[in-house]
Scaffold this motif. Structure first.
Motif, short mmCIF file in Angstrom:
data_model
loop_
_atom_site.label_atom_id
_atom_site.label_comp_id
_atom_site.label_asym_id
_atom_site.label_seq_id
_atom_site.Cartn_x
_atom_site.Cartn_y
_atom_site.Cartn_z
N ALA A 202 1.55 2.47 71.54
CA ALA A 202 2.98 2.50 71.36
C ALA A 202 3.40 3.99 71.62
N ALA A 203 2.40 4.92 71.49
CA ALA A 203 3.00 6.19 71.75
C ALA A 203 3.23 6.45 73.18
N ILE B 253 2.62 5.48 64.08
CA ILE B 253 3.34 4.93 65.13
C ILE B 253 2.88 3.55 65.54
N ASP B 254 3.72 2.43 65.42
CA ASP B 254 3.08 1.30 65.72
C ASP B 254 4.17 0.61 66.82
N ALA C 166 11.72 -0.53 68.90
CA ALA C 166 12.93 0.06 68.26
C ALA C 166 13.41 1.19 69.36
N ILE C 167 12.23 2.29 69.67
CA ILE C 167 12.93 3.24 70.44
C ILE C 167 13.11 2.86 72.03
N LEU C 168 12.46 2.05 72.29
CA LEU C 168 12.73 1.43 73.63
C LEU C 168 14.18 0.79 73.83
N LEU D 22 1.75 13.57 71.85
CA LEU D 22 1.93 12.89 72.84
C LEU D 22 3.35 12.61 73.51
N ILE D 23 4.12 11.98 72.39
CA ILE D 23 5.63 11.64 72.66
C ILE D 23 6.19 12.95 73.03
N ALA D 24 5.92 14.16 72.25
CA ALA D 24 6.51 15.38 72.56
C ALA D 24 6.23 15.87 73.91
N LEU D 25 5.16 15.71 74.58
CA LEU D 25 4.77 16.41 75.82
C LEU D 25 5.49 15.69 76.78
N ALA D 26 6.12 14.51 76.72
CA ALA D 26 6.84 13.84 77.74
C ALA D 26 8.50 14.51 77.62
#
Length: 284
Positions: free
Chosen positions: A102-103, A68-69, A75-77, A131-135
């Motif tokens: 980034a995460a 993840i960079d 791109a995701i934002l 960390l992303i999944a936790l959100a």
């Protein structure tokens, strides 16, 4: 056959072999977009993928590790910005982790999205992926998929392990470089724990959120420790094991390749809410 015709024949063969990898890559990209579109229609959502593979450079054979960079977070934002606040988001995660900044950016954007966010983990989402999944409002994992601890790493060493040096050796026996690393490690641990607590605090009680954050970020386990479905539920996470078949088919369209590909893909058009989409409600 004359010499001229032979030259043309071999030139055609050369061009065909040269273009074949490019054509194959374009066909894979088109197939992925068709599956993403099908899944979006089926679930009435915006589908975003964050999929990293270890790839091989054909001319040297050395591995290229994908993480993840900042390119991924940007791109995701953008994808989230193109999604109406009332449209649910489905994110497909397959990653070993990566840059904490980034995460954290991705996780923060997900947590602020008004509609429901589901993270699908068909195989694994470690470190920054966790960390992303936790959100997310809900995590959907394959029965054999895993998450991982989010404890920060400084170079090749876990921040928690660096701090243990201070507790096990007299200060006079510790070199300046290690002391500097220990100071950075302490700050990194506090920062990650605070981020995880904030993300979880919106979906579980403050006490449970802090306890879970401590377990995940403090170096309780090694950084590659696999957190299975049952263990994730014991941590208080909302986890289900139903994953649409389209996601497994999509993963098959990300083969090991000699070509670099974008790790984030989505259909770059604004998504408006449809009648079947309902905004997520706050949990009591």
């Amino acid at each position: 056959m004359g010499k001229h015709h032979m030259d043309v024949f071999w030139w055609i063969i050369f061009v065909a072999f040269t273009l074949q990898p490019i054509i194959r890559q374009k066909m894979l990209e088109a197939a992925r977009l068709r599956l993403i579109a099908r899944l979006e229609r089926k679930r009435g959502s915006r589908v975003i993928t964050l999929i990293h593979r270890q790839e091989t450079m054909g001319f040297l054979g050395f591995p290229i590790f994908r993480y993840i960079d900042i390119d991924d977070s940007e791109a995701i934002l953008r994808a989230i910005k193109l999604t109406d606040p009332d449209v649910p988001i489905d994110m497909i995660l397959h990653t070993p982790g990566g840059l904490v900044l980034a995460a954290a950016q991705i996780a923060s954007a997900i947590s602020r999205h008004k509609a429901r966010v589901t993270v699908f983990v068909p195989h694994y989402a470690m470190s920054g992926g966790t960390l992303i999944a936790l959100a997310a409002d809900e995590i959907a994992m394959d029965d054999n998929a895993v998450l991982g601890p989010v404890d920060p790493q400084l170079g090749q060493h876990a921040a928690a392990s660096i701090l243990k040096v201070l507790r096990r050796k007299p200060i006079q026996e510790i070199d300046d470089q290690t002391l500097i690393l220990a100071d950075l490690a302490e700050k990194a641990l506090l920062q990650v724990k605070a981020t995880v607590t904030r993300l979880l605090g919106e979906r579980m009680g403050e006490e449970q959120a802090e306890k879970t954050a401590e377990l995940l970020s403090s170096g309780t386990w090694t950084h590659d420790y696999p957190i299975m479905v049952d263990a994730a539920r014991e941590l208080g996470l909302t986890v289900k094991t139903e994953i649409p078949m389209e996601i497994y088919k999509l993963m098959a369209l990300f083969p090991q390749s000699q070509q670099r590909r974008p790790s984030v893909e989505y259909i770059p058009t604004p998504h408006e809410p449809s009648p079947r989409n309902e905004p997520k409600t706050s949990q009591q």
